[in-house]
Scaffold this active site. Structure first.
Site, PDB file in Angstrom:
ATOM      1  N   ARG A 167     -11.127 102.868  37.514  1.00 45.30           N
ATOM      2  CA  ARG A 167     -11.635 101.454  37.747  1.00 45.30           C
ATOM      3  C   ARG A 167     -12.509 101.524  38.972  1.00 45.30           C
ATOM      4  O   ARG A 167     -12.772 100.583  39.893  1.00 45.30           O
ATOM      5  CB  ARG A 167     -10.590 100.498  38.133  1.00 45.30           C
ATOM      6  N   LYS A 181     -28.076  99.083  39.645  1.00 49.54           N
ATOM      7  CA  LYS A 181     -27.923  98.991  38.226  1.00 49.54           C
ATOM      8  C   LYS A 181     -27.653 100.230  37.659  1.00 49.54           C
ATOM      9  O   LYS A 181     -28.328 101.219  37.889  1.00 49.54           O
ATOM     10  CB  LYS A 181     -29.302  98.311  37.753  1.00 49.54           C
ATOM     11  N   GLU A 241     -44.172 102.608  38.127  1.00 50.62           N
ATOM     12  CA  GLU A 241     -43.315 101.880  38.811  1.00 50.62           C
ATOM     13  C   GLU A 241     -44.051 101.309  40.228  1.00 50.62           C
ATOM     14  O   GLU A 241     -43.974 100.327  40.782  1.00 50.62           O
ATOM     15  CB  GLU A 241     -41.885 102.312  39.184  1.00 50.62           C
ATOM     16  N   LYS A 268     -38.146  97.820  47.070  1.00 49.20           N
ATOM     17  CA  LYS A 268     -37.216  97.682  46.068  1.00 49.20           C
ATOM     18  C   LYS A 268     -35.924  97.041  46.765  1.00 49.20           C
ATOM     19  O   LYS A 268     -35.247  96.222  46.382  1.00 49.20           O
ATOM     20  CB  LYS A 268     -36.987  98.780  45.036  1.00 49.20           C
ATOM     21  N   GLU A 297     -29.730  89.171  40.668  1.00 51.37           N
ATOM     22  CA  GLU A 297     -30.769  88.936  39.638  1.00 51.37           C
ATOM     23  C   GLU A 297     -30.576  87.664  39.207  1.00 51.37           C
ATOM     24  O   GLU A 297     -30.527  87.406  38.118  1.00 51.37           O
ATOM     25  CB  GLU A 297     -30.729  89.803  38.558  1.00 51.37           C
ATOM     26  N   ARG A 322     -35.150  88.714  42.315  1.00 46.89           N
ATOM     27  CA  ARG A 322     -34.983  90.406  41.633  1.00 46.89           C
ATOM     28  C   ARG A 322     -35.744  90.345  40.352  1.00 46.89           C
ATOM     29  O   ARG A 322     -35.915  91.369  39.926  1.00 46.89           O
ATOM     30  CB  ARG A 322     -33.589  90.652  41.854  1.00 46.89           C
ATOM     31  N   ASN A 373     -38.977  92.799  36.959  1.00 43.58           N
ATOM     32  CA  ASN A 373     -39.020  93.059  35.747  1.00 43.58           C
ATOM     33  C   ASN A 373     -40.575  93.085  35.071  1.00 43.58           C
ATOM     34  O   ASN A 373     -40.872  92.953  33.891  1.00 43.58           O
ATOM     35  CB  ASN A 373     -38.251  92.196  34.963  1.00 43.58           C
ATOM     36  N   HIS A 415     -41.614  94.913  32.089  1.00 42.27           N
ATOM     37  CA  HIS A 415     -40.430  95.313  31.466  1.00 42.27           C
ATOM     38  C   HIS A 415     -39.917  94.470  30.087  1.00 42.27           C
ATOM     39  O   HIS A 415     -39.154  95.210  29.478  1.00 42.27           O
ATOM     40  CB  HIS A 415     -39.247  95.456  32.508  1.00 42.27           C
ATOM     41  N   HIS A 470     -39.529  97.344  27.351  1.00 41.32           N
ATOM     42  CA  HIS A 470     -38.332  97.843  26.878  1.00 41.32           C
ATOM     43  C   HIS A 470     -38.146  97.542  25.521  1.00 41.32           C
ATOM     44  O   HIS A 470     -37.734  98.551  24.789  1.00 41.32           O
ATOM     45  CB  HIS A 470     -37.233  96.891  27.703  1.00 41.32           C
ATOM     46  N   HIS A 491     -40.415 105.630  29.983  1.00 43.47           N
ATOM     47  CA  HIS A 491     -40.296 104.740  30.569  1.00 43.47           C
ATOM     48  C   HIS A 491     -41.454 104.084  31.164  1.00 43.47           C
ATOM     49  O   HIS A 491     -42.120 102.990  30.913  1.00 43.47           O
ATOM     50  CB  HIS A 491     -39.132 104.576  31.684  1.00 43.47           C
TER      51      HIS A 491
END
Length: 339
Positions: A108, A130, A172, A214, A224, A228, A232, A235, A239, A249
């Site tokens: 956990r 993330k 990026e 960032k 987000e 934030r 993207n 993206h 993606h 990527h």
């Protein structure tokens, strides 16, 4: 070696910019730590891993899946990892994603930290908490947001980085310039990839500048809900193409940014599409591509940025200033079909 401490909603990350891997043993005790890395990083820097418990994975996005996480957890059990164990991801974005995710679900949640080894990972993937895995062609469909305890940048890892990985990372960097930093965009226009590869200090400064951009965005909106989302840019379509066409990527995001500029011109009057395209090409990145529009839209509809029948799309008002625009999916489908 004093770290810079960045505080988030319920955790802090200590950032050791421009450090050395040898300093890792001052941050964590090797006896209560496990490193996760991949075959490429391990074989390129084998001496660095001496005296560390190490789990070595196969490299590549294809292995950013649940089966790999299961393997990591099985090996952690075999190494008798407990709640005091720190898991350390040493690698690119795939490794940091898998490490953060495995650490978040093992017992956990145990502590974890990252030593990013690629430009992409240093400026983007390792930052922001993330952590997740892909499910089929759907990128990062499963995961958690949980901050690493520390980040350590050792620029010596970049010496073994293949050319395509440099290009990958600059996608990026160019994204950050487009959404947040017009001055950096101008600096990039005046340089080339070769310049940064040859001028180590300029590269270190650029990496830190991007990491801080960032970090500051994430500090303001960790989960987000608002700002934030700007990260993207490129993206959404990117993606949708990345796993479908087995692109890196950076390549996928570069194509995504190219078309996002065209959508920005249509919907927000953005005037600098040619400038952005020229810069991407200057750094060896692809821009225009032929792809199955219908298939791309079908995948895109499953994107996490969707809100029922609308999509949060990141567009540019001008270089250095981005905006979130909610576009009805039907309208978006027409726009993409016409690109």
């Amino acid at each position: 070696m004093d770290p810079v401490k960045y505080t988030f909603s319920n955790a802090s990350t200590h950032c050791y910019f421009d450090a050395a891997f040898s300093q890792l043993k001052k941050i964590v005790d090797p006896a209560s730590a496990i490193i996760v890395t991949d075959e490429n990083v391990y074989s390129g820097h084998i001496k660095k891993f001496r005296n560390w418990n190490t789990i070595v994975l196969k490299p590549g996005e294809a292995f950013k899946v649940q089966a790999t996480v299961d393997t990591v957890i099985e090996q952690m059990i075999a190494l008798q990892a407990d709640r005091k164990t720190t898991l350390i991801g040493v690698g690119g974005g795939v490794i940091t994603d898998i490490t953060g995710y495995a650490a978040s679900i093992y017992m956990r949640g145990i502590p974890f930290g990252f030593v990013p080894t690629s430009v992409l990972s240093m400026v983007d993937a390792s930052i922001g908490g993330k952590n997740g895995i892909d499910v089929g062609i759907y990128k990062n469909m499963v995961g958690v947001i949980r901050q690493p305890a520390f980040l350590l940048h050792d620029p010596s890892f970049l010496q073994t980085l293949p050319q395509h990985e440099w290009e990958n990372g600059f996608a990026e960097i160019i994204k950050h310039a487009c959404i947040k930093d017009a001055a950096m965009f101008r600096e990039l226009e005046g340089n080339t990839l070769k310049t940064y590869q040859n001028k180590k200090q300029a590269m270190r400064t650029l990496i830190q500048r991007n990491a801080v951009i960032k970090i500051k965005v994430v500090q303001k909106d960790e989960f987000e809900k608002a700002g934030r989302k700007l990260l993207n840019f490129g993206h959404t379509l990117g993606h949708a193409l990345e796993n479908q066409y087995e692109l890196s990527h950076g390549q996928a995001i570069s194509i995504g940014m190219t078309y996002a500029c065209h959508i920005s011109a249509q919907l927000r009057g953005f005037r600098d599409t040619e400038k952005v395209v020229k810069l991407l090409e200057q750094y060896g990145l692809p821009t225009y591509a032929s792809f199955n529009k219908k298939k791309a839209v079908d995948v895109l509809k499953m994107d996490k940025k969707r809100e029922r029948k609308e999509m949060n799309y990141i567009l540019l008002d001008k270089i250095g200033r981005a905006a979130i625009q909610l576009i009805p999916l039907q309208q978006l489908e027409k726009i993409i079909s016409a690109l």
